[in-house]
Enzyme design. Sequence first.
Site, PDB file in Angstrom:
ATOM      1  N   GLY A   9       0.816  -1.226   0.000  1.00  0.00           N
ATOM      2  CA  GLY A   9       0.000   0.000   0.000  1.00  0.00           C
ATOM      3  C   GLY A   9       0.844   1.269   0.000  1.00  0.00           C
ATOM      4  CG  ASN A 165     -11.582  -8.409   8.361  1.00  0.00           C
ATOM      5  OD1 ASN A 165     -10.806  -9.237   8.819  1.00  0.00           O
ATOM      6  ND2 ASN A 165     -11.503  -7.933   7.126  1.00  0.00           N
ATOM      7  CG  HIS A 317      20.206  24.201  20.645  1.00  0.00           C
ATOM      8  ND1 HIS A 317      21.482  23.846  21.040  1.00  0.00           N
ATOM      9  CD2 HIS A 317      20.206  24.121  19.295  1.00  0.00           C
ATOM     10  CE1 HIS A 317      22.202  23.575  19.968  1.00  0.00           C
ATOM     11  NE2 HIS A 317      21.447  23.726  18.902  1.00  0.00           N
TER      12      HIS A 317
HETATM   13  P1  TTP Z   1      -4.835   0.073   3.482  1.00  0.00           P
HETATM   14  O1  TTP Z   1      -4.421   0.597   4.820  1.00  0.00           O
HETATM   15  O2  TTP Z   1      -6.275  -0.014   3.177  1.00  0.00           O
HETATM   16  O3  TTP Z   1      -4.140   0.890   2.312  1.00  0.00           O
HETATM   17  P2  TTP Z   1      -2.759   1.636   2.294  1.00  0.00           P
HETATM   18  O4  TTP Z   1      -1.709   0.892   3.025  1.00  0.00           O
HETATM   19  O5  TTP Z   1      -2.440   1.959   0.876  1.00  0.00           O
HETATM   20  O6  TTP Z   1      -3.041   2.984   3.112  1.00  0.00           O
HETATM   21  P3  TTP Z   1      -3.864   4.291   2.659  1.00  0.00           P
HETATM   22  O7  TTP Z   1      -5.301   3.887   2.608  1.00  0.00           O
HETATM   23  O8  TTP Z   1      -3.566   5.246   3.771  1.00  0.00           O
HETATM   24  O9  TTP Z   1      -3.316   4.762   1.343  1.00  0.00           O
HETATM   25  O10 TTP Z   1      -4.186  -1.368   3.250  1.00  0.00           O
HETATM   26  C1  TTP Z   1      -4.413  -2.465   4.087  1.00  0.00           C
HETATM   27  C2  TTP Z   1      -3.260  -3.417   3.935  1.00  0.00           C
HETATM   28  O11 TTP Z   1      -3.174  -3.960   2.625  1.00  0.00           O
HETATM   29  C3  TTP Z   1      -1.935  -2.792   4.179  1.00  0.00           C
HETATM   30  O12 TTP Z   1      -1.151  -3.749   4.848  1.00  0.00           O
HETATM   31  C4  TTP Z   1      -1.374  -2.518   2.794  1.00  0.00           C
HETATM   32  C5  TTP Z   1      -1.960  -3.634   1.990  1.00  0.00           C
HETATM   33  N1  TTP Z   1      -2.257  -3.303   0.601  1.00  0.00           N
HETATM   34  C6  TTP Z   1      -1.552  -3.925  -0.404  1.00  0.00           C
HETATM   35  O13 TTP Z   1      -0.645  -4.721  -0.149  1.00  0.00           O
HETATM   36  N2  TTP Z   1      -1.872  -3.644  -1.697  1.00  0.00           N
HETATM   37  C7  TTP Z   1      -2.849  -2.758  -2.027  1.00  0.00           C
HETATM   38  O14 TTP Z   1      -3.102  -2.541  -3.228  1.00  0.00           O
HETATM   39  C8  TTP Z   1      -3.576  -2.105  -0.967  1.00  0.00           C
HETATM   40  C9  TTP Z   1      -4.660  -1.116  -1.271  1.00  0.00           C
HETATM   41  C10 TTP Z   1      -3.241  -2.410   0.332  1.00  0.00           C
END
Ligand code: TTP
Length: 410
Positions: A9, A165, A317
Site C-alpha cells: 500500500g 475484521n 536546544h
Molecule cells: P490500506 O491501509 O487499506 O491501504 P494503504 O496501506 O495503501 O493505506 P492508505 O489507505 O492510507 O493509502 O491497506 C491495508 C493493507 O493492505 C496494508 O497492509 C497494505 C496492503 N495493501 C496492499 O498490499 N496492496 C494494495 O493494493 C492495498 C490497497 C493495500
Amino acid sequence: MKAVILAAGKGERLRPLTDDRPKVILKVANRPIIEYVMENLYPFVDEFVIVVRYEKEKVIETLGDEFGGKPITYVDQRPGEGTAKAVESAREHVGDEEFIVANGDIYFEVEAIKELVSAFRREKADAALVLKHFEDLSHFGKVEVEEGRVIGILEKPGKVPGYANLGIYLFRPDIFEFIKETPLSERGEYEITDTINLMIQAGRKVAYAVYSGYWNDIGQPWNLLELNEYLLKTKLKHEIRGTVEEGATIIPPVEIGEGTVVRSGAYIIGPVKIGRNSRIGPNCFIRPYTSIGDNCHVGNAVEVKNSIIMDNSNAPHLNYVGDSIIGENTNLGAGTITANLRHDRGNIRVEIKGKLEDSGRHKLGAIIGHNVKIGINVSIYPGRKIGSYSRIGPGVVVDKNVPPRTMVLL
Ligand code: TTP
C-alpha cells in the site's frame, strides 16, 4: 505453513511519514511495524512472503532475506489496487498448503494467530478470520456470524456494536479461484473481504476466532502514538546499555541503547526508550511514552513528552516536543515549539487526504516528515503536518500543513 504479508500500500493517510517510504517500515518504539507482525506470526510459519510495490526497495533493505532464520521472499503486487490483488500476487509462492495472510500495517499479538489456526482446524474450515468486538464499528467493516461461521462482511455499517475484521486470515489455495471472480469495489479496489463474501455465497465454510488482546490498525498518524504508548507501557524492560553521567535522573523503566550518553541534569521519567549512539542532555526533560531513535540529539533545555523521534533527528536546544512525531534525519532549530492543545480543549483535527479528520485526541502536536530542516523560533500549531524534505525559515508560525519539498519563509 507460509505467511503472506501485505505491504504494497501507499499509506497515503500517513503522509508525510510515508512521503518517501512505505508505512510498514516506520519505526514505533524504535522497531519497524512489520517486524511486530513477523514476530507474532513466527511460531506458526516457516517462510514469509511479503507483497511489495510502493518504495519496495526500502522494505527489502530494512528486512533483508531472513527473519530469525526463516526466509523472506518478496513478491511484486500485480497491477491493480486492493488487498485481493495483493493476496493473488503470492499465488506462485504458497504451494498447495493453507497459508496465513496478514496486513503488514497492523499490530496484534501471538494469541490472535493461535486462535486463528485452532478455529480453522477445529471447524475444518475453508478459510478463517480473526475478529474483535467493538462498541462502535463506524471505522470498520462488520462481520456477521452465525453458529460458529462467518455469514457475510458488510461495508462500514455506522455507529453500531459488533465484530470487526482485523486483517488476519487463513486461506487454502482455492481462494485464488474466488479472487479471479472478485469485482471492483465502489472505492475502486479489489478487496479480499469481497472475495470472502463470494466464498460464503458459494457455500464454503468460513470460520472465525475472536481476539480480545491489543490490536491497532496503523492508518492515521496518531495510531503510531497509540501503539508507541502501548508498547512502552506493556513491553519495555528497564535496561541501560549506554552511559549515564552523574547528576542525571532516570526513573524506570527506561531503555537506553549502546553508545548513547545521557548527560548531567537530564531528567527522564519512564517508560521511555532511547536507541543507540544518541546524545541526551545536559539539562533536558523526557517524559513518559517517548521513543527516541538511534543517533539522535535531545539537548539542553528541551522537553519531550509522548512523542516519537525517529533515527538521526535532533531537538537540540530549547525545544518543546509534545504528542508529536518527528521523522528521520530531521532537525528542529533552537526555540522551535510544537503546540499540542487547543485553547478550547477540543479534539485536534488533522487534514487527511483533503478532509479534516477528528483524531479523538485533546492532545496532538506536529507530524513532521523525514529530512526536514526547521529554523529557529518556529511555532507549529496542533495537528499540523510538515512534508518531507521541506525547510521552514526562522520565526515562521506553521498554522497550515506544509507539502513535501517546500520552502516556507516569513
Ligand atoms: P490500506 O491501509 O487499506 O491501504 P494503504 O496501506 O495503501 O493505506 P492508505 O489507505 O492510507 O493509502 O491497506 C491495508 C493493507 O493492505 C496494508 O497492509 C497494505 C496492503 N495493501 C496492499 O498490499 N496492496 C494494495 O493494493 C492495498 C490497497 C493495500
